[in-house]
Design a protein around this motif. Structure first.
Motif, mmCIF file in Angstrom:
data_model
loop_
_atom_site.group_PDB
_atom_site.id
_atom_site.type_symbol
_atom_site.label_atom_id
_atom_site.label_comp_id
_atom_site.label_asym_id
_atom_site.label_seq_id
_atom_site.Cartn_x
_atom_site.Cartn_y
_atom_site.Cartn_z
ATOM 1 N N GLN A 101 -37.255 14.957 64.497
ATOM 2 C CA GLN A 101 -38.015 13.948 65.206
ATOM 3 C C GLN A 101 -39.145 13.459 64.310
ATOM 4 N N GLY A 102 -39.639 12.271 64.619
ATOM 5 C CA GLY A 102 -40.775 11.742 63.885
ATOM 6 C C GLY A 102 -42.053 12.405 64.354
ATOM 7 N N VAL A 103 -43.142 11.961 63.811
ATOM 8 C CA VAL A 103 -44.452 12.492 64.173
ATOM 9 C C VAL A 103 -45.166 11.493 65.068
ATOM 10 N N ASP A 104 -46.304 11.870 65.580
ATOM 11 C CA ASP A 104 -47.093 10.990 66.430
ATOM 12 C C ASP A 104 -48.262 10.423 65.628
ATOM 13 N N VAL A 105 -48.568 9.162 65.884
ATOM 14 C CA VAL A 105 -49.741 8.518 65.301
ATOM 15 C C VAL A 105 -50.708 8.281 66.454
ATOM 16 N N PHE A 106 -51.816 9.018 66.435
ATOM 17 C CA PHE A 106 -52.829 8.922 67.478
ATOM 18 C C PHE A 106 -53.876 7.883 67.073
ATOM 19 N N VAL A 107 -54.184 6.990 67.997
ATOM 20 C CA VAL A 107 -55.178 5.948 67.760
ATOM 21 C C VAL A 107 -56.372 6.230 68.660
ATOM 22 N N THR A 108 -57.555 6.296 68.062
ATOM 23 C CA THR A 108 -58.793 6.464 68.804
ATOM 24 C C THR A 108 -59.595 5.185 68.646
ATOM 25 N N VAL A 109 -59.865 4.523 69.769
ATOM 26 C CA VAL A 109 -60.544 3.231 69.752
ATOM 27 C C VAL A 109 -62.007 3.419 70.115
ATOM 28 N N SER A 110 -62.890 2.841 69.329
ATOM 29 C CA SER A 110 -64.327 2.884 69.619
ATOM 30 C C SER A 110 -64.880 1.461 69.679
ATOM 31 N N ARG A 117 -57.916 6.667 73.659
ATOM 32 C CA ARG A 117 -56.999 7.420 72.791
ATOM 33 C C ARG A 117 -55.585 7.238 73.325
ATOM 34 N N PHE A 118 -54.695 6.801 72.467
ATOM 35 C CA PHE A 118 -53.282 6.662 72.820
ATOM 36 C C PHE A 118 -52.455 6.961 71.578
ATOM 37 N N ALA A 119 -51.140 6.974 71.714
ATOM 38 C CA ALA A 119 -50.294 7.368 70.588
ATOM 39 C C ALA A 119 -49.026 6.537 70.494
ATOM 40 N N PHE A 120 -48.609 6.331 69.267
ATOM 41 C CA PHE A 120 -47.265 5.857 68.964
ATOM 42 C C PHE A 120 -46.459 7.132 68.739
ATOM 43 N N ARG A 121 -45.360 7.294 69.434
ATOM 44 C CA ARG A 121 -44.594 8.546 69.405
ATOM 45 C C ARG A 121 -43.356 8.448 68.506
ATOM 46 N N ASN A 122 -42.978 9.599 67.939
ATOM 47 C CA ASN A 122 -41.761 9.737 67.130
ATOM 48 C C ASN A 122 -41.668 8.694 66.024
ATOM 49 N N VAL A 123 -42.703 8.627 65.220
ATOM 50 C CA VAL A 123 -42.776 7.669 64.115
ATOM 51 C C VAL A 123 -42.114 8.285 62.883
ATOM 52 N N ALA A 124 -41.230 7.529 62.286
ATOM 53 C CA ALA A 124 -40.546 7.984 61.071
ATOM 54 C C ALA A 124 -41.514 7.930 59.883
ATOM 55 N N PRO A 125 -41.287 8.762 58.873
ATOM 56 C CA PRO A 125 -42.139 8.713 57.680
ATOM 57 C C PRO A 125 -42.116 7.316 57.058
ATOM 58 N N GLY A 126 -43.243 6.938 56.480
ATOM 59 C CA GLY A 126 -43.340 5.639 55.824
ATOM 60 C C GLY A 126 -44.765 5.141 55.791
ATOM 61 N N ARG A 127 -44.903 3.897 55.450
ATOM 62 C CA ARG A 127 -46.213 3.238 55.338
ATOM 63 C C ARG A 127 -46.343 2.269 56.521
ATOM 64 N N TYR A 128 -47.479 2.333 57.219
ATOM 65 C CA TYR A 128 -47.697 1.541 58.426
ATOM 66 C C TYR A 128 -49.102 0.958 58.420
ATOM 67 N N ALA A 129 -49.298 -0.081 59.237
ATOM 68 C CA ALA A 129 -50.624 -0.651 59.482
ATOM 69 C C ALA A 129 -50.701 -0.993 60.964
ATOM 70 N N ILE A 130 -51.879 -0.797 61.549
ATOM 71 C CA ILE A 130 -52.071 -1.037 62.982
ATOM 72 C C ILE A 130 -53.065 -2.171 63.189
ATOM 73 N N ALA A 131 -52.728 -3.044 64.142
ATOM 74 C CA ALA A 131 -53.634 -4.111 64.586
ATOM 75 C C ALA A 131 -53.818 -3.966 66.088
ATOM 76 N N LEU A 132 -55.069 -4.103 66.557
ATOM 77 C CA LEU A 132 -55.380 -4.037 67.983
ATOM 78 C C LEU A 132 -56.001 -5.346 68.439
ATOM 79 N N LEU A 133 -55.742 -5.690 69.689
ATOM 80 C CA LEU A 133 -56.388 -6.827 70.338
ATOM 81 C C LEU A 133 -56.869 -6.366 71.703
ATOM 82 N N HIS A 134 -58.151 -6.574 71.996
ATOM 83 C CA HIS A 134 -58.673 -6.295 73.335
ATOM 84 C C HIS A 134 -58.538 -7.584 74.137
#
Length: 149
Positions: free
Chosen positions: A27-36, A76-93
């Motif tokens: 399985q992939g790993v989790d990427v946890f995002v903490t928003v401030s 705090r939320f998560a992207f679940r089961n992420v495959a290895p690799g390079r990623y970038a995250i963008a958020l919009l409120h």
């Protein structure tokens, strides 16, 4: 004298039978995002985690994952089961939950944020500025929400 290597397919049997014996694929790993720095708990926080430069920052292609979280639960939320690799995250409120970034004279009136706290100049940062690696362990990405107006 040449010898020919002959493959005997019987050696594959244990590997082919593994799923039948209850073995689970990795399985992939989790990427946890903490928003401030959220200015309110109204609306939604839309998140895009792009694997490809072409899909950043809006997840329009197949190389991205997107999700929406109620703003009052977006700390705090998560992207679940992420495959290895390079990623970038963008958020919009998306404070009014209309599904788009509202602007006044081309300036966003709602909050936004990027992984690695990538700097914003005239538009979103390039993929390379926000990109991080996912390998074999869970990853945490703190993201500070920014508001211009």
């Amino acid at each position: 004298m040449r010898s020919k290597l002959r493959l005997d397919s019987r050696w594959l049997l244990p590997f082919a039978a593994a799923p039948l014996l209850g073995a689970t694929p990795p399985q992939g790993v989790d990427v946890f995002v903490t928003v401030s720095n959220m200015r309110s708990d109204k609306g939604l926080v839309s998140a895009c985690m792009a694997h490809l430069k072409a899909d950043f920052p809006d997840c329009r292609g197949p190389g991205g994952q997107d999700l929406s979280v109620p703003a009052d639960k977006a700390g705090r939320f998560a992207f679940r089961n992420v495959a290895p690799g390079r990623y970038a995250i963008a958020l919009l409120h998306d404070e009014n939950a209309n599904g788009k970034i509202d602007k006044a004279l081309m300036i966003p009136t709602e909050g936004f944020g990027f992984s690695r706290d990538a700097p914003v100049r005239m538009g979103p940062p390039p993929f390379s500025a926000a990109a991080f690696e996912v390998a074999e362990r869970d990853v945490s990405q703190p993201i500070r929400m920014r508001y211009i107006l």
